[in-house]
Design a protein around this motif. Sequence first.
Motif, PDB file in Angstrom:
ATOM      1  N   TYR A 185      10.276  -1.748   4.021  1.00  0.00           N
ATOM      2  CA  TYR A 185       9.792  -3.087   3.664  1.00  0.00           C
ATOM      3  C   TYR A 185      10.205  -4.166   4.665  1.00  0.00           C
ATOM      4  O   TYR A 185       9.643  -5.264   4.640  1.00  0.00           O
ATOM      5  N   GLY A 186      11.173  -3.877   5.529  1.00  0.00           N
ATOM      6  CA  GLY A 186      11.651  -4.881   6.461  1.00  0.00           C
ATOM      7  C   GLY A 186      12.420  -5.975   5.749  1.00  0.00           C
ATOM      8  O   GLY A 186      12.584  -5.963   4.522  1.00  0.00           O
ATOM      9  N   PRO A 187      12.956  -6.973   6.476  1.00  0.00           N
ATOM     10  CA  PRO A 187      13.706  -8.064   5.853  1.00  0.00           C
ATOM     11  C   PRO A 187      12.809  -8.928   4.976  1.00  0.00           C
ATOM     12  O   PRO A 187      11.757  -9.370   5.418  1.00  0.00           O
ATOM     13  N   ARG A 188      13.245  -9.168   3.727  1.00  0.00           N
ATOM     14  CA  ARG A 188      12.380  -9.912   2.793  1.00  0.00           C
ATOM     15  C   ARG A 188      13.133 -11.005   2.029  1.00  0.00           C
ATOM     16  O   ARG A 188      12.646 -11.489   1.018  1.00  0.00           O
ATOM     17  N   GLY A 189      14.333 -11.378   2.481  1.00  0.00           N
ATOM     18  CA  GLY A 189      15.064 -12.442   1.804  1.00  0.00           C
ATOM     19  C   GLY A 189      15.415 -12.058   0.381  1.00  0.00           C
ATOM     20  O   GLY A 189      15.857 -10.950   0.108  1.00  0.00           O
ATOM     21  N   ASP A 190      15.188 -13.003  -0.556  1.00  0.00           N
ATOM     22  CA  ASP A 190      15.533 -12.726  -1.956  1.00  0.00           C
ATOM     23  C   ASP A 190      14.312 -12.334  -2.787  1.00  0.00           C
ATOM     24  O   ASP A 190      14.360 -12.293  -4.011  1.00  0.00           O
ATOM     25  N   GLU A 191      13.211 -11.999  -2.112  1.00  0.00           N
ATOM     26  CA  GLU A 191      11.989 -11.563  -2.794  1.00  0.00           C
ATOM     27  C   GLU A 191      12.218 -10.217  -3.484  1.00  0.00           C
ATOM     28  O   GLU A 191      12.778  -9.288  -2.897  1.00  0.00           O
ATOM     29  N   GLU A 200       7.220  -1.063  -5.375  1.00  0.00           N
ATOM     30  CA  GLU A 200       6.600  -0.057  -4.507  1.00  0.00           C
ATOM     31  C   GLU A 200       5.257  -0.479  -3.925  1.00  0.00           C
ATOM     32  O   GLU A 200       4.730   0.192  -3.026  1.00  0.00           O
ATOM     33  N   ASN A 201       4.693  -1.572  -4.413  1.00  0.00           N
ATOM     34  CA  ASN A 201       3.371  -2.000  -3.947  1.00  0.00           C
ATOM     35  C   ASN A 201       3.419  -2.887  -2.708  1.00  0.00           C
ATOM     36  O   ASN A 201       2.368  -3.214  -2.146  1.00  0.00           O
ATOM     37  N   GLU A 202       4.625  -3.277  -2.286  1.00  0.00           N
ATOM     38  CA  GLU A 202       4.733  -4.204  -1.162  1.00  0.00           C
ATOM     39  C   GLU A 202       4.356  -3.537   0.168  1.00  0.00           C
ATOM     40  O   GLU A 202       4.538  -2.335   0.357  1.00  0.00           O
ATOM     41  N   LYS A 203       3.853  -4.358   1.076  1.00  0.00           N
ATOM     42  CA  LYS A 203       3.437  -3.859   2.388  1.00  0.00           C
ATOM     43  C   LYS A 203       4.655  -3.622   3.285  1.00  0.00           C
ATOM     44  O   LYS A 203       5.722  -4.192   3.051  1.00  0.00           O
ATOM     45  N   PRO A 204       4.506  -2.803   4.316  1.00  0.00           N
ATOM     46  CA  PRO A 204       5.638  -2.511   5.193  1.00  0.00           C
ATOM     47  C   PRO A 204       5.986  -3.682   6.107  1.00  0.00           C
ATOM     48  O   PRO A 204       5.157  -4.560   6.369  1.00  0.00           O
ATOM     49  N   GLY A 205       7.217  -3.655   6.605  1.00  0.00           N
ATOM     50  CA  GLY A 205       7.656  -4.643   7.568  1.00  0.00           C
ATOM     51  C   GLY A 205       7.269  -4.232   8.977  1.00  0.00           C
ATOM     52  O   GLY A 205       6.493  -3.292   9.187  1.00  0.00           O
ATOM     53  N   ARG A 241       2.455  15.110  -4.055  1.00  0.00           N
ATOM     54  CA  ARG A 241       3.431  14.574  -3.102  1.00  0.00           C
ATOM     55  C   ARG A 241       4.137  13.360  -3.684  1.00  0.00           C
ATOM     56  O   ARG A 241       3.506  12.444  -4.209  1.00  0.00           O
ATOM     57  N   VAL A 242       5.459  13.376  -3.603  1.00  0.00           N
ATOM     58  CA  VAL A 242       6.310  12.282  -4.049  1.00  0.00           C
ATOM     59  C   VAL A 242       7.040  11.725  -2.835  1.00  0.00           C
ATOM     60  O   VAL A 242       7.642  12.477  -2.064  1.00  0.00           O
ATOM     61  N   ILE A 243       6.972  10.408  -2.648  1.00  0.00           N
ATOM     62  CA  ILE A 243       7.673   9.756  -1.536  1.00  0.00           C
ATOM     63  C   ILE A 243       8.855   8.975  -2.111  1.00  0.00           C
ATOM     64  O   ILE A 243       8.673   8.139  -3.001  1.00  0.00           O
ATOM     65  N   ILE A 244      10.052   9.257  -1.622  1.00  0.00           N
ATOM     66  CA  ILE A 244      11.243   8.567  -2.130  1.00  0.00           C
ATOM     67  C   ILE A 244      11.765   7.588  -1.070  1.00  0.00           C
ATOM     68  O   ILE A 244      12.200   7.991  -0.005  1.00  0.00           O
ATOM     69  N   ARG A 245      11.677   6.302  -1.377  1.00  0.00           N
ATOM     70  CA  ARG A 245      12.213   5.268  -0.482  1.00  0.00           C
ATOM     71  C   ARG A 245      13.619   4.928  -0.978  1.00  0.00           C
ATOM     72  O   ARG A 245      13.787   4.198  -1.957  1.00  0.00           O
ATOM     73  N   GLY A 289       3.218   9.881  -5.558  1.00  0.00           N
ATOM     74  CA  GLY A 289       3.196   8.614  -4.842  1.00  0.00           C
ATOM     75  C   GLY A 289       4.589   8.109  -4.537  1.00  0.00           C
ATOM     76  O   GLY A 289       5.560   8.877  -4.493  1.00  0.00           O
ATOM     77  N   VAL A 290       4.710   6.788  -4.352  1.00  0.00           N
ATOM     78  CA  VAL A 290       5.947   6.173  -3.863  1.00  0.00           C
ATOM     79  C   VAL A 290       6.865   5.760  -5.006  1.00  0.00           C
ATOM     80  O   VAL A 290       6.415   5.172  -6.000  1.00  0.00           O
TER      81      VAL A 290
END
Length: 303
Positions: free
Chosen positions: A122-128, A132-137, A162-166, A223-224
Amino acid sequence: MQRVIITGGTGFIGAPLARQLAAKYEVVVLSRNPAAAGSLGNGVQVVAWDGRTAQGWGHLASGAFAIINLAGENLSAGRWTAARKAAIVNSRQQAAQAVLEAISQAEVKPAVLVQSSAVGYYGPRGDEKINENEKPGSTFEATTCVAWEKATEAAEALGVRRVIIRTGVVIEKRGGALARMALPFQLFIGGPVGSGKQYFPWIHLADEINAIQFLLEDPQARGVFNLSAPNPVTMGEFATALGKALGRPAFIPAPGFALRLLFGEMAGILLNGQRVIPSRLQKQGFRFQYSTVDAALSAIYQT
């Protein structure tokens, strides 16, 4: 007994996962150096592989219940030079290619593939708050995670769930990030990293392993999924909790500029946090054993 194949099964997460799954499954751990892998306990077989192809083990995928792909160079093992970045990306893509080769050749496809990734997606996102629906950084870690996840995407077209584990920062006493973070506290010079205001997406090792098994065994899970505790804290709050668990003060910060001088671009892992929420995992019905950082650290340092 159903077979589960684990790449990266001798690592910080993979080894205890293999031991836990061995109580229920025939577990095969793939290792580039089986002689150095040591004993993973009864019910765990260590098989040699080259990290790039299905040669020597691919036949085991036919009729297997699952493949868990955790393989990849450690992101935090060294400064991110150009050569190190290439090794990080290549190790993940090559492992994925090997997994896909084994699946495509299997007469009876595995039921499920668990593909490892990280919240660094997700990259740096502050306090947001991040589900799992957020776009990548756009950081190196984020683009690496995007490529890592995409590398096994073709398994779905072959009929494999397929299961993706972040995964967030996995904490446990005897290794990983926590062992390095605890050392300054033990020397009475501990404190928050950087400003202390950035969020720290953590998860106890026991919950990480239990969540992987939960998703492995739930036929509706695909999914994710974010694997991080449901109560994320800031780095300052984590430092305070760590000092409390160790009986040490937590007032000497590690300044961001010093970390950047020491680690370069890699310092962003600690300085740029994410407020990650495991929305889908909880909705799926998973219950955390350690949902608060105080409970997790108390359990870790009382054992």
